[in-house]
Write a protein that holds these residues in place. Structure first.
Motif, mmCIF file in Angstrom:
data_model
loop_
_atom_site.group_PDB
_atom_site.id
_atom_site.type_symbol
_atom_site.label_atom_id
_atom_site.label_comp_id
_atom_site.label_asym_id
_atom_site.label_seq_id
_atom_site.Cartn_x
_atom_site.Cartn_y
_atom_site.Cartn_z
ATOM 1 N N MET A 1 0.842 -1.181 0.000
ATOM 2 C CA MET A 1 0.000 0.000 0.000
ATOM 3 C C MET A 1 0.887 1.245 0.000
ATOM 4 O O MET A 1 1.734 1.416 0.871
ATOM 5 N N ASN A 2 0.684 2.110 -0.946
ATOM 6 C CA ASN A 2 1.418 3.370 -1.014
ATOM 7 C C ASN A 2 0.591 4.486 -0.387
ATOM 8 O O ASN A 2 -0.592 4.625 -0.680
ATOM 9 N N VAL A 3 1.224 5.240 0.467
ATOM 10 C CA VAL A 3 0.561 6.374 1.106
ATOM 11 C C VAL A 3 1.144 7.643 0.500
ATOM 12 O O VAL A 3 2.351 7.787 0.390
ATOM 13 N N ASP A 4 0.276 8.544 0.120
ATOM 14 C CA ASP A 4 0.688 9.795 -0.518
ATOM 15 C C ASP A 4 0.842 10.876 0.552
ATOM 16 O O ASP A 4 -0.144 11.337 1.121
ATOM 17 N N THR A 6 2.160 13.900 0.027
ATOM 18 C CA THR A 6 2.458 15.162 -0.633
ATOM 19 C C THR A 6 1.660 16.299 -0.005
ATOM 20 O O THR A 6 0.619 16.091 0.635
ATOM 21 N N LYS A 9 -1.956 16.397 -1.286
ATOM 22 C CA LYS A 9 -2.888 15.477 -0.607
ATOM 23 C C LYS A 9 -3.228 15.975 0.793
ATOM 24 O O LYS A 9 -4.354 15.844 1.252
#
Length: 70
Positions: A1-4, A6, A9
């Motif tokens: 799972m990639n968490v953003d 930025t 976001k």
């Protein structure tokens, strides 16, 4: 799972909470006697303080206060 993580976001997340009626407080202003939807923002800054400044400027532009610990 990639968490953003930025800034874009984070801005979207803050906007969602604001639109849902949440109030934001820095840690030193813990709202013990407040009711309603409350978010206490506390940021631990270990690395990249320039990113913390960008985050703080974004929060400020939205009228949000948070606590920053270096």
């Amino acid at each position: 799972m990639n968490v953003d993580f930025t800034l874009s976001k984070y801005n979207q997340l803050l906007t969602i909470f604001q639109n849902k009626g949440y109030s934001f407080y820095p840690l030193e202003e813990l709202p013990f006697k407040k009711s309603g939807k409350i978010i206490v923002l506390r940021h631990d800054i270990d690395l990249l303080p320039e990113n913390a400044l960008k985050t703080a400027l974004l929060e400020n532009s939205k009228g949000i206060k948070g606590s920053y610990y270096f």
